[in-house]
Design a protein around this motif. Structure first.
Motif, PDB file in Angstrom:
ATOM      1  N   VAL A 120     116.844  28.206  20.330  1.00 29.55           N
ATOM      2  CA  VAL A 120     115.548  28.858  20.062  1.00 29.55           C
ATOM      3  C   VAL A 120     115.412  29.070  18.549  1.00 29.55           C
TER       4      VAL A 120
ATOM      5  N   GLU B 145     110.123  35.804  26.837  1.00 27.09           N
ATOM      6  CA  GLU B 145     110.550  34.548  27.465  1.00 27.09           C
ATOM      7  C   GLU B 145     111.631  34.793  28.515  1.00 27.09           C
TER       8      GLU B 145
ATOM      9  N   GLY C 295     112.124  31.262  29.152  1.00 29.69           N
ATOM     10  CA  GLY C 295     113.214  30.873  28.258  1.00 29.69           C
ATOM     11  C   GLY C 295     114.182  29.924  28.938  1.00 29.69           C
TER      12      GLY C 295
ATOM     13  N   GLY D 283     114.243  25.280  24.409  1.00 28.89           N
ATOM     14  CA  GLY D 283     113.754  26.310  23.473  1.00 28.89           C
ATOM     15  C   GLY D 283     112.635  27.144  24.056  1.00 28.89           C
ATOM     16  N   GLY D 284     112.413  27.020  25.362  1.00 27.91           N
ATOM     17  CA  GLY D 284     111.445  27.866  26.060  1.00 27.91           C
ATOM     18  C   GLY D 284     110.009  27.481  25.809  1.00 27.91           C
TER      19      GLY D 284
ATOM     20  N   GLN E   6     108.068  28.637  23.618  1.00 36.89           N
ATOM     21  CA  GLN E   6     107.753  28.529  22.181  1.00 36.89           C
ATOM     22  C   GLN E   6     108.048  27.126  21.656  1.00 36.89           C
ATOM     23  N   GLU E   7     109.045  26.447  22.217  1.00 38.15           N
ATOM     24  CA  GLU E   7     109.273  25.044  21.832  1.00 38.15           C
ATOM     25  C   GLU E   7     108.165  24.175  22.388  1.00 38.15           C
TER      26      GLU E   7
ATOM     27  N   THR F 193     111.910  37.544  20.270  1.00 36.44           N
ATOM     28  CA  THR F 193     111.855  36.947  21.606  1.00 36.44           C
ATOM     29  C   THR F 193     112.755  37.758  22.533  1.00 36.44           C
TER      30      THR F 193
ATOM     31  N   LEU G 140     114.738  37.670  26.253  1.00 35.72           N
ATOM     32  CA  LEU G 140     115.294  36.687  27.181  1.00 35.72           C
ATOM     33  C   LEU G 140     115.967  37.404  28.348  1.00 35.72           C
TER      34      LEU G 140
END
Ligand code: KE4
Length: 453
Positions: free
Chosen positions: A118, A253, A257, A263-264, A266-267, A276, A278
């Motif tokens: 991440v 996430e 996540g 990378g969840g 956001q990726e 973030t 998790l």
């Protein structure tokens, strides 16, 4: 042959006698007979099913019935149950100790994996649940900014944190109101609840109160009102306004996540939050959560900084072993292309089944998270936030849930949850699920007592 749907009160006693008895006993000992209300079947009626074991994509209940599992412990089991690599890692950790109350190298190894996966996370702190991660991130944001107000969104859930168990006040910019007894008005007043995917509401709030806001907390892809995708405009508004006003953008996430990509969300969506949270997958099915982000923010946490956060079992060796094995497996053999392919097939199959049955439904999916929203009236409409999600036909969802249970498919026990599937699921499982849904929806369309489309 279409099974007649049993009436709710018969739904467990007649078909799962041991679960029925176990539930009667549990209710005498545990409030509602469950250790989390999400398992209580409140949204679908009937009695919760008690399980004895799980392996891969299958659950087995205490009456010996086997189901295809579409909740995966509400997200953690992305590799399926009892993945050999995870089991072996936990057994290895168990052989040397279960908890030290002191640092171990294994925690640094897991921290390394999280930071590598991440990019927005430069430093990370482990806790024991997603709730604890959210609670800590909120306290850190307030400590870092010196401000009190937290912004969240209707239909987003971040765990049972007092300041986040809040509903929207009478108007978007007014103070939040508690949505649980025990949450004080004093706590709720510092939380503002806006509509998801409504950037104008954010702009209005920031114009009026930008200098008071510590953080904006959001599910970047929502699972907790059923699956709802964000618009680009909404995410850009959160990032842009937060940056301009010195507010922290916190991505929850816990559910997305390591599920939507390594990378969840956001990726997948190309967003860069400041913090973030998790949970779930990061613990591989054992109790572990985490929060992390910018080092200049995280270094405000005790003992480096002054923001207090602690935990006896934080970074517990068994949970760390399960989480590490899970992330290593996801990194070495990423399942995301397979999950996307299976998800596309499941989505198309559900859509075709609903259309052929004449059942009005809107289906939302991102990767291996999916929700079929049953909707009243002839025209399906997209679900973009709580205002549209809450118009769902929950009675029809409940009938679908039980019809699928009777066909050996275990779906989330609420219209307002996403289903999850794992890398252990196969094309044959997807075919069987689509066949069950086709049969079930056809019977729903004609079953008396289930609201007509
Ligand atoms: P936990 O405290 O349950 O580990 O995580 C809370 C949490 C935080 N953030 C998000 C986005 C979450 O989805 C959750 C927990 N999700 C629920 C199911 N929607 C867990 C099920 C339950 O509470 O039993």
């Amino acid at each position: 042959m279409t099974l007649p749907l049993p009436a709710p009160h018969e739904r467990t006693a007649a078909r799962r006698p041991k679960s029925h008895d176990a539930f009667a006993r549990a209710r005498r000992l545990i409030p509602g007979g469950v250790n989390s209300p999400a398992r209580a079947f409140g949204g679908v009626g009937g009695e919760p099913i008690f399980f004895a074991s799980a392996l891969g994509q299958h659950l087995t209940d205490i009456d010996g019935n086997v189901y295809l599992d579409y909740i995966g412990s509400w997200g953690p089991m992305i590799l399926g149950h009892r993945h050999p690599r995870v089991v072996e890692a936990v057994e290895r950790a168990l052989a040397t100790g279960t908890s030290y109350g002191a640092p171990t190298e294994a925690e640094s190894r897991l921290a390394d994996l999280i930071i590598a996966a991440v990019p927005s996370i430069e430093k990370v702190r482990m806790v024991s649940s997603g709730t604890e991660a959210a609670m800590s991130a909120v306290r850190l944001a307030r400590g870092f900014t010196g401000r009190d107000v937290i912004v969240k969104f209707a239909g987003n859930y971040h765990g049972h944190v007092d300041s986040l168990l809040v509903s929207a006040g009478s108007a978007a910019a007014t103070l939040g109101v508690p949505n649980s007894p025990g949450v004080t008005a004093g706590t709720a007043k510092d939380t503002v609840v806006l509509e998801y995917n409504e950037p104008q509401q954010l702009e209005d709030l920031f114009r009026q109160r930008g200098g008071e806001i510590a953080a904006v907390l959001v599910e970047p892809v929502v699972g907790n009102m059923g699956l709802v995708r964000p618009t680009r405009e909404f995410l850009d508004a959160i990032r842009g306004l937060s940056r301009r006003h010195g507010v922290l953008f916190v991505c929850d996430e816990v559910m997305t996540g390591f599920r939507l990509a390594l990378g969840g969300a956001q990726e997948l969506l190309g967003i860069e939050p400041d913090l973030t949270t998790l949970g779930k997958i990061v613990g591989g099915g054992l109790p572990l959560g985490a929060y992390g982000g910018r080092a200049d923010v995280m270094d405000n946490i005790l003992p480096v900084g002054k923001v207090f956060q602690a935990g006896t079992l934080s970074g517990n060796p068994l949970a760390v072993a399960a989480g590490t094995a899970t992330l290593e497996e996801l990194r070495e053999r990423p399942p995301y292309a397979k999950l996307e392919r299976l998800g596309g097939r499941l989505e198309a199959g559900f859509r075709r089944a609903a259309f052929e049955a004449g059942v009005t439904a809107s289906i939302a999916r991102v990767g291996s998270m999916l929700t079929i929203f049953f909707q009243p009236g002839p025209e399906a409409f997209p679900v973009t936030g709580w205002q549209t999600a809450s118009r769902s036909d929950t009675a029809r969802y409940a009938a679908f849930f039980w019809g699928m249970i009777d066909r050996g498919i275990y779906l989330p026990c609420s219209q307002y949850e996403a289903l999850f599937f794992s890398s252990a699921h196969t094309d044959a499982d997807i075919d069987a699920t689509i066949a069950a849904a086709t049969d079930c929806l056809a019977s729903l369309a004609t079953t008396p007592g289930v609201p007509a489309a």
